[in-house]
Design a protein around this motif. Structure first.
Motif, PDB file in Angstrom:
ATOM      1  N   CYS A 104       0.838  -1.180   0.000  1.00 19.12           N
ATOM      2  CA  CYS A 104       0.000   0.000   0.000  1.00 19.12           C
ATOM      3  C   CYS A 104       0.877   1.234   0.000  1.00 19.12           C
ATOM      4  O   CYS A 104       1.646   1.461   0.940  1.00 19.12           O
ATOM      5  N   TYR A 106       0.268   4.229   0.488  1.00 20.31           N
ATOM      6  CA  TYR A 106      -0.073   5.251   1.464  1.00 20.31           C
ATOM      7  C   TYR A 106       0.672   5.027   2.777  1.00 20.31           C
ATOM      8  O   TYR A 106       1.111   5.982   3.424  1.00 20.31           O
ATOM      9  N   ILE A 107       0.810   3.782   3.147  1.00 21.38           N
ATOM     10  CA  ILE A 107       1.601   3.504   4.346  1.00 21.38           C
ATOM     11  C   ILE A 107       3.050   3.913   4.111  1.00 21.38           C
ATOM     12  O   ILE A 107       3.664   4.590   4.941  1.00 21.38           O
ATOM     13  N   LYS A 128      -7.554   6.120   3.201  1.00 26.89           N
ATOM     14  CA  LYS A 128      -7.800   5.098   4.216  1.00 26.89           C
ATOM     15  C   LYS A 128      -9.216   5.179   4.751  1.00 26.89           C
ATOM     16  O   LYS A 128      -9.888   4.167   4.939  1.00 26.89           O
ATOM     17  N   ASP A 159      -4.480  -3.267   6.291  1.00 34.50           N
ATOM     18  CA  ASP A 159      -3.229  -2.562   6.560  1.00 34.50           C
ATOM     19  C   ASP A 159      -2.224  -3.463   7.264  1.00 34.50           C
ATOM     20  O   ASP A 159      -1.023  -3.403   6.992  1.00 34.50           O
ATOM     21  N   ALA A 162      -0.726  -5.732   4.761  1.00 36.39           N
ATOM     22  CA  ALA A 162       0.202  -5.019   3.893  1.00 36.39           C
ATOM     23  C   ALA A 162       1.531  -4.771   4.610  1.00 36.39           C
ATOM     24  O   ALA A 162       2.607  -5.034   4.060  1.00 36.39           O
ATOM     25  N   ALA A 163       1.450  -4.286   5.825  1.00 39.55           N
ATOM     26  CA  ALA A 163       2.678  -3.985   6.561  1.00 39.55           C
ATOM     27  C   ALA A 163       3.484  -5.264   6.809  1.00 39.55           C
ATOM     28  O   ALA A 163       4.699  -5.297   6.636  1.00 39.55           O
TER      29      ALA A 163
ATOM     30  N   GLY B 160      -1.040  -4.161  12.054  1.00 33.09           N
ATOM     31  CA  GLY B 160      -2.078  -3.355  11.422  1.00 33.09           C
ATOM     32  C   GLY B 160      -2.408  -2.125  12.235  1.00 33.09           C
ATOM     33  O   GLY B 160      -2.563  -1.026  11.694  1.00 33.09           O
ATOM     34  N   ALA B 163       0.496   0.373  11.849  1.00 39.24           N
ATOM     35  CA  ALA B 163       0.507   1.050  10.551  1.00 39.24           C
ATOM     36  C   ALA B 163      -0.644   2.040  10.454  1.00 39.24           C
ATOM     37  O   ALA B 163      -0.469   3.180  10.012  1.00 39.24           O
ATOM     38  N   ARG B 164      -1.809   1.615  10.886  1.00 39.79           N
ATOM     39  CA  ARG B 164      -2.979   2.474  10.753  1.00 39.79           C
ATOM     40  C   ARG B 164      -2.885   3.677  11.681  1.00 39.79           C
ATOM     41  O   ARG B 164      -3.329   4.781  11.327  1.00 39.79           O
ATOM     42  N   VAL B 167      -0.686   6.140   9.797  1.00 41.72           N
ATOM     43  CA  VAL B 167      -1.246   6.821   8.631  1.00 41.72           C
ATOM     44  C   VAL B 167      -2.362   7.769   9.048  1.00 41.72           C
ATOM     45  O   VAL B 167      -2.426   8.913   8.601  1.00 41.72           O
TER      46      VAL B 167
END
Lengths: 203, 203
Positions: A104, A106-107, A128, A159, A162-163, B160, B163-164, B167
């Motif tokens: 992603c 954006y991260i 997001k 997320d 993805a991370a 998650g 990361a979230r 962001v």
DNA sequence: TGTTATGTACACCGCCCTGTGTGCTTACGG
DNA sequence: CCGTAAGCACACAGGGCGGTGTACATAACA
């Protein structure tokens, strides 16, 4: 000025240098990261002179912002607009990402830019939240008791996958999909029509 | 919180410049990121001359690797070693992070370095796997049906949330904790001890 | 035709970065 | 006491970066 925002390869007067720049940034920023991609390299890849690039964008920051702004269509739409799937299947389909997806952006951008005030960081937040909202919509369509909560939870799973995929260099989306299945089944009161796997807790 | 004096390495006559460097990197790399922290600034913060720094570390890469290698004790130990909690409570306590924590530095390092071959990236993988393993151990202790799976799932939730949080600039760990509670309850066959808490209100 | 917007080619600036070379100062141990 | 090694101060090299200046070429449209 600049009324050339015609989307499809604005063949206004020039030969679409701006589109080439954005296209190149999509590729290079994803592959190499933002900070590791210099403007020289980017202009070379876009077959655009550096001078032209700086006439279209006041600086790299603005280019980065535009790079993030133009992203939703490619990932977001493809999943939620599939009418051949039930809402529940659509929620799970969000975790079926093709292995070509690196991470992603954006991260990555939020980490690399490291400035919450950066316009690109704002776009990242917007994206997001938009994803979570669409997940919530689909969750509502699926009959979830608390759609907003489920949407936020599923977004967190995406997320996390993805991370974790990035750090471990191994696909973590199947794990996230398994969690999603549990959450969805727990959130939907009692849907007999769906093919949900009632889980009898081992046994 | 620089309590840098007198590490076990201070066997020599020097005044522990190496420890000061590592301590400063812990702080600066976390606060500003790796790429945004220059060696000049780092040496100034560590009250160490640049020459000395490069006599202890062949380059910035080696320092970054050491920075990541020395991390587990501060975060990992504090949660799992608490004997005053039940295994289930320990699993949930992993999501009770103090708001001082900016972000898991391993995710940030993996993004910033952008090179899976970098030694620091290897340390990041090791750490992530170690956390998942400890979660799995605790899950087994709690009587989970598939401890490895639950450990991996909880680890994904932590990443998650991290990361979230980064962001969105908003704490996402409560959401992750709510998911964790569901997963744990679903994974443990039949908690006869019945210590399950009331449902936390998830915003 | 000419004008204007657009794009090109290339050199250039100033900044900050990692990394060194050199000489000097300090603290410890024998 | 002296010797040695750790540490310090400072300057500087080399390079990549973002960003600009200048002069020239081309396409569209009047």
């Amino acid at each position: 000025m600049t009324e050339l925002e015609k989307g499809p390869t604005g063949r206004r007067r020039g030969r679409g240098a701006r589109e080439r720049i954005i296209s190149a940034s999509q590729q290079l920023f994803r592959e190499q990261g933002i900070n590791r991609t210099g403007m020289d390299q980017l202009c070379a890849a876009a077959q655009v002179s550096k001078r032209t690039a700086y006439q279209h964008f006041t600086g790299k920051d603005e280019l980065v912002a535009e790079y993030l702004r133009r992203f939703d269509p490619s990932v977001l739409s493809g999943v939620f607009d599939r009418t051949d799937l039930t809402p529940r299947e659509r929620l799970l389909a969000a975790f079926d990402i093709p292995p070509t997806t690196p991470l992603c952006p954006y991260i990555a951008a939020a980490v690399e830019l490291h400035d919450p005030q950066h316009p690109a960081s704002q776009y990242a937040r917007d994206y997001k939240e938009a994803v979570a909202a669409r997940l919530a919509d689909t969750a509502r369509e699926a009959g979830a008791a608390d759609p907003e909560q489920l949407g936020e939870q599923l977004a967190l799973l995406i997320d996390g996958a993805a991370a974790r995929t990035r750090v471990l260099n191994a696909d973590a989306f199947p794990t996230a999909a398994a969690i999603a299945a549990v959450l969805i089944d727990n959130a939907i009161p009692a849907t007999a029509s769906d093919d949900r796997r009632r889980e009898e807790v081992s046994s």
